[in-house]
Enzyme design. Structure first.
Site, PDB file in Angstrom:
ATOM      1  N   GLN A 162      -4.515  -1.503 -11.788  1.00  0.00           N
ATOM      2  CA  GLN A 162      -3.294  -1.634 -12.609  1.00  0.00           C
ATOM      3  C   GLN A 162      -3.595  -1.994 -14.061  1.00  0.00           C
ATOM      4  O   GLN A 162      -2.706  -1.899 -14.905  1.00  0.00           O
ATOM      5  CB  GLN A 162      -2.365  -2.701 -12.021  1.00  0.00           C
ATOM      6  CG  GLN A 162      -1.775  -2.353 -10.672  1.00  0.00           C
ATOM      7  CD  GLN A 162      -0.733  -1.235 -10.726  1.00  0.00           C
ATOM      8  OE1 GLN A 162      -0.155  -0.937 -11.773  1.00  0.00           O
ATOM      9  NE2 GLN A 162      -0.485  -0.598  -9.602  1.00  0.00           N
ATOM     10  N   GLY A 207      -8.477   4.567  -5.898  1.00  0.00           N
ATOM     11  CA  GLY A 207      -8.758   3.148  -6.101  1.00  0.00           C
ATOM     12  C   GLY A 207      -9.143   2.470  -4.794  1.00  0.00           C
ATOM     13  O   GLY A 207     -10.033   1.614  -4.757  1.00  0.00           O
ATOM     14  N   THR A 208      -8.494   2.867  -3.717  1.00  0.00           N
ATOM     15  CA  THR A 208      -8.776   2.269  -2.410  1.00  0.00           C
ATOM     16  C   THR A 208     -10.236   2.508  -2.016  1.00  0.00           C
ATOM     17  O   THR A 208     -10.922   1.595  -1.542  1.00  0.00           O
ATOM     18  CB  THR A 208      -7.831   2.862  -1.340  1.00  0.00           C
ATOM     19  OG1 THR A 208      -6.489   2.584  -1.739  1.00  0.00           O
ATOM     20  CG2 THR A 208      -8.093   2.280   0.032  1.00  0.00           C
ATOM     21  N   SER A 268      -8.223   3.879 -10.926  1.00  0.00           N
ATOM     22  CA  SER A 268      -7.656   5.010 -10.182  1.00  0.00           C
ATOM     23  C   SER A 268      -6.976   5.985 -11.130  1.00  0.00           C
ATOM     24  O   SER A 268      -6.268   5.571 -12.057  1.00  0.00           O
ATOM     25  CB  SER A 268      -6.649   4.457  -9.164  1.00  0.00           C
ATOM     26  OG  SER A 268      -5.970   5.514  -8.526  1.00  0.00           O
ATOM     27  N   ASN A 290      -0.185  -5.902  -9.048  1.00  0.00           N
ATOM     28  CA  ASN A 290       0.684  -4.724  -8.985  1.00  0.00           C
ATOM     29  C   ASN A 290       2.148  -5.054  -8.705  1.00  0.00           C
ATOM     30  O   ASN A 290       3.010  -4.217  -8.922  1.00  0.00           O
ATOM     31  CB  ASN A 290       0.169  -3.743  -7.922  1.00  0.00           C
ATOM     32  CG  ASN A 290      -0.152  -4.421  -6.614  1.00  0.00           C
ATOM     33  OD1 ASN A 290      -0.939  -5.364  -6.569  1.00  0.00           O
ATOM     34  ND2 ASN A 290       0.467  -3.979  -5.543  1.00  0.00           N
ATOM     35  N   HIS A 345      -4.483   8.300 -10.652  1.00  0.00           N
ATOM     36  CA  HIS A 345      -3.043   8.596 -10.647  1.00  0.00           C
ATOM     37  C   HIS A 345      -2.182   7.497 -11.262  1.00  0.00           C
ATOM     38  O   HIS A 345      -0.988   7.696 -11.455  1.00  0.00           O
ATOM     39  CB  HIS A 345      -2.567   8.975  -9.237  1.00  0.00           C
ATOM     40  CG  HIS A 345      -2.476   7.845  -8.266  1.00  0.00           C
ATOM     41  ND1 HIS A 345      -1.275   7.317  -7.870  1.00  0.00           N
ATOM     42  CD2 HIS A 345      -3.425   7.151  -7.600  1.00  0.00           C
ATOM     43  CE1 HIS A 345      -1.496   6.344  -6.981  1.00  0.00           C
ATOM     44  NE2 HIS A 345      -2.784   6.233  -6.811  1.00  0.00           N
ATOM     45  N   THR A 374     -18.849  16.674  -2.516  1.00  0.00           N
ATOM     46  CA  THR A 374     -18.699  17.430  -3.761  1.00  0.00           C
ATOM     47  C   THR A 374     -17.681  16.745  -4.661  1.00  0.00           C
ATOM     48  O   THR A 374     -16.591  16.379  -4.207  1.00  0.00           O
ATOM     49  CB  THR A 374     -18.239  18.869  -3.446  1.00  0.00           C
ATOM     50  OG1 THR A 374     -19.211  19.443  -2.572  1.00  0.00           O
ATOM     51  CG2 THR A 374     -18.105  19.700  -4.706  1.00  0.00           C
ATOM     52  N   CYS A 425       2.624   0.884  -2.416  1.00  0.00           N
ATOM     53  CA  CYS A 425       1.449   1.157  -1.589  1.00  0.00           C
ATOM     54  C   CYS A 425       1.560   0.456  -0.248  1.00  0.00           C
ATOM     55  O   CYS A 425       0.913   0.836   0.707  1.00  0.00           O
ATOM     56  CB  CYS A 425       0.183   0.685  -2.297  1.00  0.00           C
ATOM     57  SG  CYS A 425      -0.005   1.491  -3.868  1.00  0.00           S
TER      58      CYS A 425
HETATM   59  N1  PLP Z   1      -5.387  -1.803  -6.227  1.00  0.00           N
HETATM   60  C1  PLP Z   1      -4.214  -2.018  -6.836  1.00  0.00           C
HETATM   61  C2  PLP Z   1      -4.013  -3.277  -7.621  1.00  0.00           C
HETATM   62  C3  PLP Z   1      -3.183  -1.077  -6.748  1.00  0.00           C
HETATM   63  O1  PLP Z   1      -2.017  -1.304  -7.352  1.00  0.00           O
HETATM   64  C4  PLP Z   1      -3.403   0.099  -5.992  1.00  0.00           C
HETATM   65  C5  PLP Z   1      -2.325   1.091  -5.821  1.00  0.00           C
HETATM   66  O2  PLP Z   1      -1.160   0.789  -6.061  1.00  0.00           O
HETATM   67  C6  PLP Z   1      -4.666   0.296  -5.391  1.00  0.00           C
HETATM   68  C7  PLP Z   1      -5.622  -0.680  -5.522  1.00  0.00           C
HETATM   69  C8  PLP Z   1      -4.971   1.528  -4.605  1.00  0.00           C
HETATM   70  O3  PLP Z   1      -5.189   2.619  -5.466  1.00  0.00           O
HETATM   71  P1  PLP Z   1      -5.074   4.117  -4.920  1.00  0.00           P
HETATM   72  O4  PLP Z   1      -3.623   4.399  -4.735  1.00  0.00           O
HETATM   73  O5  PLP Z   1      -5.695   4.953  -5.987  1.00  0.00           O
HETATM   74  O6  PLP Z   1      -5.833   4.171  -3.647  1.00  0.00           O
END
Ligand code: PLP
Length: 386
Positions: free
Chosen positions: A182, A72-73, A202, A152, A204, A240, A328
């Protein structure tokens, strides 16, 4: 086996067994590189094609709008930096909110260091952004607005469709990005209908592995790639592809969306059950809205007179895993931006825990957790006062 109650699903989730089995097959048998021209490459490419179609069906878009990243990041970085670099001639102003994840806030800080101007919008006491405030903030030189779908930390649901409408009404050229890390898998999200140009998700967080993310890029949206290399994914994201992760993420997403209504109903009723139980204790406060005005899976509670970290470890002793603020952000401890933004009383900032459920959570687990809290809270309060 010792009791284990996992209530940190906003940090990460357990893989669905079917997703893990599929990954195993891809790692051990269908392990080709999707760019290879031989049969093994074609098989790998087919997994990616199938995954794109699955996400396109869920988001009601075309497979050409789906790009895969590592998390997600990365999706948030690509959306923000990519949009800023591709559109800087139209302006250098961006808008976001004070309660975004660090994946957005830190990227915005970086863009400020590159000469962009960023407006950080306030939220109300429940963590909601006012679409009228977004409308007022958009200017002729605003190139992008980024607002999260689901917060989150307290589970606030942002009115993204109304915000998207406000953005486009004020400046049709301004892009609208939604961090749905989320929200994806928990709610129906239709980017086109909601005026969303870019959307991050994301793997996971939805019962598939770490190391895979998704970015929806709407038709005609100008984005500059931020990773350079072999030109995979139309040059938008070289490297890849994580075939196993992508296929597993699609499988988990399909499973969640196939039973979305039943699961949402069950999660909301679990949330209500848990809140009713724990608020019987004195001095327990729920942060943010409850019921269907909030996310089904996030419950943020403040416990007067108890330090969050102490309670977290006391629960852990009983096999219950929860989170203090956002996992996070816990590597670089700081006071939660979200709790500050909703004006949480100062004495409660350090007394707040997040309990986050998933489709795998049971009522019995929440009963066990609530019993543990009934026992621990009076004990810890006595201990804290001494
Ligand atoms: N954005 C939100 C709202 C999140 O809650 C998170 C992770 O907790 C992220 C972005 C980041 O996602 P990732 O852990 O897949 O990098």
């Amino acid at each position: 086996m010792e009791k284990e109650v996992y209530l940190d699903n906003s940090a990460t989730t357990k893989c669905f067994p079917e997703a893990a089995e599929l990954m195993n097959r891809i790692y051990l048998t269908d392990y080709g590189n999707p760019s290879s021209m031989h049969h093994k490459g074609v098989v790998a490419e087919n997994y990616i094609r199938g995954a794109k179609q699955t996400f396109a069906d869920i988001l009601k878009c075309s497979p050409r709008n789906i790009y895969f990243t590592s998390c997600g990041t990365e999706s948030d970085n690509l959306a923000l930096i990519g949009a800023a670099r591709a559109n800087h001639r139209a302006g250098k102003h961006l808008i976001t909110t004070k309660i975004e994840h660090p994946a957005i806030l830190e990227t915005m800080k970086f863009l400020q260091s590159e000469g962009y101007e960023v407006t950080y919008l306030d939220v109300d006491e429940n963590g909601r952004v006012d679409p009228a405030a977004v409308y007022d903030a958009v200017r002729d030189d605003t190139i992008l607005v980024s607002v999260m779908h689901t917060n989150n930390e307290i589970g606030a649901l942002e009115p993204v469709a109304q915000i998207g409408e406000a953005v486009k009404r004020k400046n049709p050229g301004t892009l609208f990005h939604v961090d749905a890390v989320q929200g994806f898998g928990k709610a129906l999200i239709h980017p086109k209908k909601m005026h969303i140009d870019l959307l991050s998700a994301s793997g996971h967080k939805i019962h598939s592995p770490k190391g895979v993310g998704l970015l929806y890029i709407g038709d005609g949206v100008k984005i500059q790639n931020i990773i350079y290399g072999g030109g995979q994914q139309n040059g938008m994201r070289s490297g890849t592809e994580n075939v196993a992760g992508i296929a597993a993420m699609a499988l988990s997403a399909k499973k969640l969306y196939d039973q979305l209504d039943e699961d949402r109903e069950r999660l909301y009723s679990l949330k209500q059950f848990f809140i009713e139980k724990v608020t019987k204790l004195d001095g327990v406060h729920v942060n943010g809205l409850q019921g269907t005005d909030s996310a089904p899976h996030v419950i943020s509670l403040s416990f007067e007179g108890v330090r969050a970290e102490v309670l977290l470890h006391a629960l852990e002793e009983k096999g219950i895993y929860v989170s203090a603020g956002s996992a996070c952000a816990s590597n670089h401890p700081h006071i939660s931006d979200t709790l500050l933004a909703i004006h949480t009383k100062e004495e409660l900032l350090d007394s707040t825990l997040r309990f986050s459920t998933s489709v795998l959570t049971t009522k019995e687990e929440l009963q066990y957790t609530s019993d543990a809290l009934q026992e621990l809270i009076p004990f810890l309060r006595k201990y804290t006062r001494q």
